[in-house]
Design a protein around this motif. Structure first.
Motif, PDB file in Angstrom:
ATOM      1  N   GLN A   9       0.849  -1.192   0.000  1.00  0.00           N
ATOM      2  CA  GLN A   9       0.000   0.000   0.000  1.00  0.00           C
ATOM      3  C   GLN A   9       0.887   1.245   0.000  1.00  0.00           C
ATOM      4  OE1 GLN A   9      -2.470  -0.380   3.473  1.00  0.00           O
ATOM      5  NE2 GLN A   9      -4.040  -1.578   2.421  1.00  0.00           N
ATOM      6  N   LEU A  10       0.421   2.259  -0.695  1.00  0.00           N
ATOM      7  CA  LEU A  10       1.120   3.540  -0.700  1.00  0.00           C
ATOM      8  C   LEU A  10       0.317   4.554   0.101  1.00  0.00           C
ATOM      9  CD1 LEU A  10       2.405   3.921  -4.380  1.00  0.00           C
ATOM     10  CD2 LEU A  10       3.496   2.813  -2.431  1.00  0.00           C
ATOM     11  N   TYR A  11       1.023   5.267   0.964  1.00  0.00           N
ATOM     12  CA  TYR A  11       0.429   6.345   1.744  1.00  0.00           C
ATOM     13  C   TYR A  11       1.119   7.648   1.352  1.00  0.00           C
ATOM     14  CZ  TYR A  11      -1.882   2.985   4.837  1.00  0.00           C
ATOM     15  OH  TYR A  11      -2.681   2.000   5.347  1.00  0.00           O
ATOM     16  N   SER A  12       0.384   8.723   1.405  1.00  0.00           N
ATOM     17  CA  SER A  12       0.977  10.029   1.114  1.00  0.00           C
ATOM     18  C   SER A  12       0.845  10.928   2.335  1.00  0.00           C
ATOM     19  CB  SER A  12       0.297  10.688  -0.092  1.00  0.00           C
ATOM     20  OG  SER A  12      -1.039  11.031   0.209  1.00  0.00           O
ATOM     21  N   GLN A  13       1.948  11.578   2.677  1.00  0.00           N
ATOM     22  CA  GLN A  13       1.944  12.537   3.788  1.00  0.00           C
ATOM     23  C   GLN A  13       2.241  13.922   3.240  1.00  0.00           C
ATOM     24  OE1 GLN A  13       4.530  11.586   7.048  1.00  0.00           O
ATOM     25  NE2 GLN A  13       3.651  13.127   8.397  1.00  0.00           N
ATOM     26  N   PRO A  14       1.393  14.909   3.542  1.00  0.00           N
ATOM     27  CA  PRO A  14       1.568  16.238   2.941  1.00  0.00           C
ATOM     28  C   PRO A  14       2.700  17.024   3.588  1.00  0.00           C
ATOM     29  CG  PRO A  14      -0.286  16.265   4.447  1.00  0.00           C
ATOM     30  CD  PRO A  14       0.192  14.838   4.408  1.00  0.00           C
ATOM     31  N   LEU A  72      -4.035   6.995   2.979  1.00  0.00           N
ATOM     32  CA  LEU A  72      -3.933   5.859   2.072  1.00  0.00           C
ATOM     33  C   LEU A  72      -4.280   6.286   0.657  1.00  0.00           C
ATOM     34  CD1 LEU A  72      -3.610   2.813   1.514  1.00  0.00           C
ATOM     35  CD2 LEU A  72      -6.042   2.564   2.094  1.00  0.00           C
ATOM     36  N   LEU A  73      -3.437   5.907  -0.284  1.00  0.00           N
ATOM     37  CA  LEU A  73      -3.688   6.169  -1.698  1.00  0.00           C
ATOM     38  C   LEU A  73      -4.306   4.928  -2.321  1.00  0.00           C
ATOM     39  CD1 LEU A  73      -0.334   7.913  -2.675  1.00  0.00           C
ATOM     40  CD2 LEU A  73      -2.561   9.008  -2.559  1.00  0.00           C
ATOM     41  N   GLU A  74      -5.434   5.100  -2.939  1.00  0.00           N
ATOM     42  CA  GLU A  74      -6.064   3.976  -3.623  1.00  0.00           C
ATOM     43  C   GLU A  74      -5.531   3.924  -5.047  1.00  0.00           C
ATOM     44  OE1 GLU A  74     -10.503   2.459  -4.958  1.00  0.00           O
ATOM     45  OE2 GLU A  74     -10.263   3.697  -3.153  1.00  0.00           O
ATOM     46  N   ILE A  75      -4.703   2.944  -5.315  1.00  0.00           N
ATOM     47  CA  ILE A  75      -4.057   2.815  -6.616  1.00  0.00           C
ATOM     48  C   ILE A  75      -4.966   2.008  -7.540  1.00  0.00           C
ATOM     49  CG2 ILE A  75      -1.986   2.097  -7.841  1.00  0.00           C
ATOM     50  CD1 ILE A  75      -1.525   4.246  -5.736  1.00  0.00           C
ATOM     51  N   PRO A  76      -5.355   2.562  -8.687  1.00  0.00           N
ATOM     52  CA  PRO A  76      -6.234   1.822  -9.596  1.00  0.00           C
ATOM     53  C   PRO A  76      -5.490   0.683 -10.267  1.00  0.00           C
ATOM     54  CG  PRO A  76      -5.536   3.861 -10.616  1.00  0.00           C
ATOM     55  CD  PRO A  76      -5.023   3.899  -9.205  1.00  0.00           C
ATOM     56  N   LYS A  77      -6.226  -0.362 -10.582  1.00  0.00           N
ATOM     57  CA  LYS A  77      -5.659  -1.436 -11.386  1.00  0.00           C
ATOM     58  C   LYS A  77      -5.410  -0.915 -12.794  1.00  0.00           C
ATOM     59  CE  LYS A  77      -5.899  -4.471  -8.102  1.00  0.00           C
ATOM     60  NZ  LYS A  77      -4.649  -5.006  -7.498  1.00  0.00           N
ATOM     61  N   PRO A  78      -4.552  -1.594 -13.560  1.00  0.00           N
ATOM     62  CA  PRO A  78      -4.238  -1.083 -14.906  1.00  0.00           C
ATOM     63  C   PRO A  78      -5.444  -0.855 -15.786  1.00  0.00           C
ATOM     64  CG  PRO A  78      -2.709  -2.818 -14.281  1.00  0.00           C
ATOM     65  CD  PRO A  78      -3.754  -2.757 -13.206  1.00  0.00           C
ATOM     66  N   GLN A  79      -6.486  -1.691 -15.609  1.00  0.00           N
ATOM     67  CA  GLN A  79      -7.641  -1.551 -16.487  1.00  0.00           C
ATOM     68  C   GLN A  79      -8.733  -0.695 -15.874  1.00  0.00           C
ATOM     69  OE1 GLN A  79      -6.706  -4.232 -14.922  1.00  0.00           O
ATOM     70  NE2 GLN A  79      -8.405  -5.254 -13.898  1.00  0.00           N
ATOM     71  N   GLN A  80      -8.486  -0.189 -14.638  1.00  0.00           N
ATOM     72  CA  GLN A  80      -9.511   0.583 -13.970  1.00  0.00           C
ATOM     73  C   GLN A  80      -9.211   2.064 -14.071  1.00  0.00           C
ATOM     74  OE1 GLN A  80      -9.494  -0.973 -10.008  1.00  0.00           O
ATOM     75  NE2 GLN A  80     -10.853  -2.666 -10.496  1.00  0.00           N
ATOM     76  N   ASN A  81     -10.240   2.877 -13.824  1.00  0.00           N
ATOM     77  CA  ASN A  81     -10.097   4.328 -13.774  1.00  0.00           C
ATOM     78  C   ASN A  81     -10.603   4.809 -12.435  1.00  0.00           C
ATOM     79  OD1 ASN A  81      -9.046   4.740 -16.386  1.00  0.00           O
ATOM     80  ND2 ASN A  81     -11.094   4.474 -17.244  1.00  0.00           N
ATOM     81  N   ALA A  98      -9.036   7.337  -9.148  1.00  0.00           N
ATOM     82  CA  ALA A  98      -8.169   7.240  -7.975  1.00  0.00           C
ATOM     83  C   ALA A  98      -8.545   8.345  -7.014  1.00  0.00           C
ATOM     84  CB  ALA A  98      -6.704   7.376  -8.380  1.00  0.00           C
ATOM     85  N   HIS A  99      -8.572   8.006  -5.728  1.00  0.00           N
ATOM     86  CA  HIS A  99      -8.864   9.044  -4.752  1.00  0.00           C
ATOM     87  C   HIS A  99      -8.112   8.740  -3.476  1.00  0.00           C
ATOM     88  CE1 HIS A  99     -11.841   5.817  -4.059  1.00  0.00           C
ATOM     89  NE2 HIS A  99     -11.798   6.194  -2.805  1.00  0.00           N
ATOM     90  N   ILE A 100      -8.144   9.656  -2.578  1.00  0.00           N
ATOM     91  CA  ILE A 100      -7.420   9.539  -1.317  1.00  0.00           C
ATOM     92  C   ILE A 100      -8.424   9.367  -0.188  1.00  0.00           C
ATOM     93  CG2 ILE A 100      -5.899  10.747   0.292  1.00  0.00           C
ATOM     94  CD1 ILE A 100      -4.618  12.105  -2.038  1.00  0.00           C
ATOM     95  N   VAL A 101      -8.144   8.388   0.679  1.00  0.00           N
ATOM     96  CA  VAL A 101      -9.007   8.167   1.837  1.00  0.00           C
ATOM     97  C   VAL A 101      -8.146   8.268   3.073  1.00  0.00           C
ATOM     98  CG1 VAL A 101     -10.644   6.724   0.575  1.00  0.00           C
ATOM     99  CG2 VAL A 101      -8.694   5.653   1.675  1.00  0.00           C
ATOM    100  N   ASP A 102      -8.770   8.551   4.202  1.00  0.00           N
ATOM    101  CA  ASP A 102      -8.027   8.727   5.441  1.00  0.00           C
ATOM    102  C   ASP A 102      -7.401   7.430   5.888  1.00  0.00           C
ATOM    103  OD1 ASP A 102     -10.352  11.127   6.815  1.00  0.00           O
ATOM    104  OD2 ASP A 102      -8.624  11.370   5.497  1.00  0.00           O
ATOM    105  N   ASP A 103      -6.240   7.571   6.560  1.00  0.00           N
ATOM    106  CA  ASP A 103      -5.533   6.414   7.092  1.00  0.00           C
ATOM    107  C   ASP A 103      -6.412   5.645   8.064  1.00  0.00           C
ATOM    108  OD1 ASP A 103      -3.662   4.615   7.829  1.00  0.00           O
ATOM    109  OD2 ASP A 103      -2.381   6.003   8.929  1.00  0.00           O
ATOM    110  N   GLU A 104      -7.145   6.387   8.880  1.00  0.00           N
ATOM    111  CA  GLU A 104      -7.954   5.714   9.903  1.00  0.00           C
ATOM    112  C   GLU A 104      -9.061   4.870   9.280  1.00  0.00           C
ATOM    113  OE1 GLU A 104      -5.707   8.881  11.603  1.00  0.00           O
ATOM    114  OE2 GLU A 104      -7.109   8.827   9.915  1.00  0.00           O
ATOM    115  N   SER A 105      -9.465   5.181   8.046  1.00  0.00           N
ATOM    116  CA  SER A 105     -10.550   4.413   7.430  1.00  0.00           C
ATOM    117  C   SER A 105     -10.065   3.040   6.974  1.00  0.00           C
ATOM    118  CB  SER A 105     -11.091   5.175   6.221  1.00  0.00           C
ATOM    119  OG  SER A 105     -10.091   5.292   5.224  1.00  0.00           O
TER     120      SER A 105
END
Length: 661
Positions: free
Chosen positions: A420-425, A643-652, A654-661
């Protein structure tokens, strides 16, 4: 406009004016020449023809006169031949309209004066008539037109040769100025180089020498400033005798390492010289100091402790502390025993019969520093009671200590992309998000919380899988980056941490250059620790410079931990640096920390690089850092990882959801 272009323009204009004047004079001379020719031929013809016509005119033989006039006129050089009798109104004349094969505008501009001559036809003293001759201008115009075209062509050719030749000459003469400009740009980024080519002109040669001297002075000043800041750091956080961490440095190191997001498993140890007071009384302080220095040098040069995250400290007297990130396999005690044996073989330990005790225990999960110290103190008391110079605490069972299982698990993670990839601002001083730093976590197969990098990355490094994991992280980020084109891309920069082993691999550098597009490079910052940059190869350093020219940016992480003077950073195209969190914690209560951080900020500002603070947890820390002039901060006080939601290659999508979720 550059000075070369200005000189080329002005000299070119001057040469054009000179050549234009020369062209004008040549055309005027040609015109005058043709006019003189026309007049001379008219005078010559009139004189000759008058003599010829005199006999026929005296006899009034009009037929003979007309015949001779026709012969002259038919030669085609004349526009008018006229003979008029003096005593009568008889007139013999031949004339024709001129046809000139030249442009009308040329004829009107040039305006040749026609060759015209009048002469008297006489016999003896008697005037028989008046002869008039006018020359035909057509051939003269045609010849003049051809010559003018040739002159204009020569003018254009010479103008091109002069202007282009002047440009080439100026490029050659002013080449040192271009080198001086490049040197000035490099000096602005603290790249201290020399111009080795010596110009031929005395003035430019003096300027080049002055710039080279300035480069040397700035380099010396930058190194001196970096050494001063590093010296302040050592005086604040390092033991003056042994040059390892002191009590303050050790407390901060241990506090930061035991944080959940920073933690990695390992073992902690306490080394104690029990009879140090007696040795001091018997042998003197100088001998004891030499003994302590020998112990510290052995610890710093021990092969199993040669890692950027290892902590070595002396907290006073004969107490040395160690923490080493370690996979804690079944053989980790062998590494501890090897350190103990190397210490016991030290010449001064054996010569002066120093009583040395080493106690150690594994650390599988974050604990409070006070608890760790208390447990080691208890182990030390037990070691003294049992007279064991080496005592390792009981190893608790932990499911992640088998090398084979780790290898299989990590390879499955690479195959299944189960990370999983997480992003910190990162916020600037105006509270705007300017960067997102990517963190990697390993998905647990049993559905538990993902493992942070500190837990599994030591095994990735030990098993030489860092290159494969770095490639996977980059591919996942690229998928997110491309997907966000349609959903609204993050306008700031993305920061990806790259392992030193990956950067030093030519295959990884080639893969990176081939697979990361120019558009992605412009939005990407690769981050390496200060320790990593201090140990990269020369080819890696050259590659970083090449990629920077293509749009990539370089960030230095954990600034203040490599043990080197900051001057070595001048050899890298540093875009930004992040000050290690141990110097940030409670900076509002520690003036020495603030002074050291201020020095690091000045070092980066001198290199035209940004300077950020990481690990910020309190508003008071932010306030002090803002006053010191940092360009931005990151940490739990301003933004937690998401948490970064990484799309699958065939999907479209992407959005960012909170770590706690």
């Amino acid at each position: 406009m550059s000075i070369r272009r200005q000189l080329a323009l002005y000299i070119g204009l001057l040469m054009v004016v000179i050549l234009s004047g020369n062209l004008f004079l040549n055309i005027i001379n040609l015109k005058s020449h043709f006019e003189q020719q026309l007049q001379a031929r008219a005078d010559e013809t009139a004189t000759t023809l008058a003599l010829t016509l005199s006999q026929s005119a005296q006899a009034n033989d009009d037929a003979a006169l007309r015949s001779m006039i026709d012969v002259i006129f038919d030669r085609g050089h004349f526009a008018l031949v006229r003979f008029a009798y003096t005593d009568s109104n008889k007139l013999i004349e031949r004339g024709a309209i001129e046809s000139v094969a030249v442009p009308t505008w040329f004829k009107s501009v040039m305006g040749l004066n026609p060759g015209f001559a009048n002469t008297e036809v006489i016999s003896g003293w008697t005037q028989l008539g008046q002869l008039s001759i006018a020359m035909h201008q057509g051939p003269s115009y045609e010849q003049l037109w051809r010559l003018v075209k040739a002159e204009c062509a020569w003018f254009l050719l010479m103008t091109f040769i002069v202007v282009y030749g002047m440009r080439v000459l100026l490029i050659w003469l002013l080449k040192p100025l271009k080198q001086i400009e490049e040197l000035a740009q490099k000096l602005s980024h603290n790249q201290f180089v020399h111009i080795h080519e010596k110009p031929t002109s005395r003035e430019v040669h003096s300027l080049v020498q002055a710039m080279n001297h300035l480069s040397d002075r700035l380099h010396a000043s930058f190194l001196a400033h970096g050494q001063t800041v590093r010296k302040l750091q050592h005086e604040t956080f390092n033991d003056g005798l042994t040059q390892v961490l002191n009590t303050k440095g050790w407390d901060q190191y241990l506090y930061d390492w035991m944080k959940h997001e920073q933690f990695a498993p390992g073992w902690i140890a306490l080394i104690h010289v029990d009879n140090l007071t007696e040795l001091n009384e018997q042998l003197g302080k100088a001998v004891v100091d030499e003994l302590l220095v020998q112990i510290s040098m052995q610890l710093k040069t021990e092969s199993s402790l040669n890692h950027e995250h290892v902590g070595i400290a002396r907290t006073g007297g004969g107490d040395f502390w160690l923490f080493s990130p370690d996979p804690l396999d079944k053989e980790y005690t062998v590494r501890v025993e090897a350190i103990h044996d190397s210490l016991m073989r030290l010449s001064l330990i054996q010569q002066h019969k120093a009583q040395l005790f080493l106690v150690a225990m594994p650390v599988h999960e974050p604990q409070s520093p006070a608890s760790l110290k208390h447990q080691l103190d208890l182990l030390l008391q037990r070691s003294k009671t049992e007279q064991q110079s080496l005592l390792v605490g009981a190893t608790e069972h932990h499911p992640l200590t088998n090398w084979v299982e780790w290898q299989q698990r990590l390879k499955r993670a690479l195959l299944d992309e189960s990370i999983q990839l997480y992003s910190q601002p990162l916020f600037d001083d105006t509270q705007n998000i300017i960067q997102q730093e990517i963190h990697c976590r390993l998905i647990e197969e049993d559905g538990e919380e993902p493992l942070m990098a500190g837990y599994f990355w030591p095994m990735v490094d030990k098993l030489n899988l860092s290159q494969e994991f770095d490639r996977l992280v980059i591919r996942l980020w690229q998928r997110l980056f491309e997907n966000q084109k349609d959903t609204g891309r993050f306008k700031g920069k993305w920061v990806l941490n790259i392992a030193g082993k990956s950067l030093n691999e030519p295959s990884f550098r080639q893969w990176f250059a081939e697979h990361v597009t120019t558009e992605q490079l412009n939005d990407l910052i690769i981050e390496c620790s200060e320790y990593t940059l201090a140990h990269v190869t020369v080819k890696t350093q050259m590659w970083l410079h090449d990629m920077t020219e293509k749009g990539l940016r370089l960030s230095v992480d954990h600034v203040g931990t490599s043990g080197k003077s900051f001057g070595f950073l001048a050899h890298f195209p540093v875009y930004q640096g992040k000050i290690e969190r141990r110097y940030i914690r409670d900076i509002h209560d520690h003036k020495d920390n603030a002074f050291f951080v201020s020095g690091m900020i000045q070092v980066f500002q001198a290199q035209s690089a940004l300077c950020f603070a990481e690990g910020v947890e309190k508003q008071e820390e932010i306030d002090v850092l803002t006053q010191l002039g940092v360009d931005g901060v990151m940490g739990y006080a301003v933004g937690r990882p998401k948490l970064l939601e990484i799309p699958k290659p065939q999907q479209n999508g992407a959005h960012i959801v909170d770590d706690e979720s």
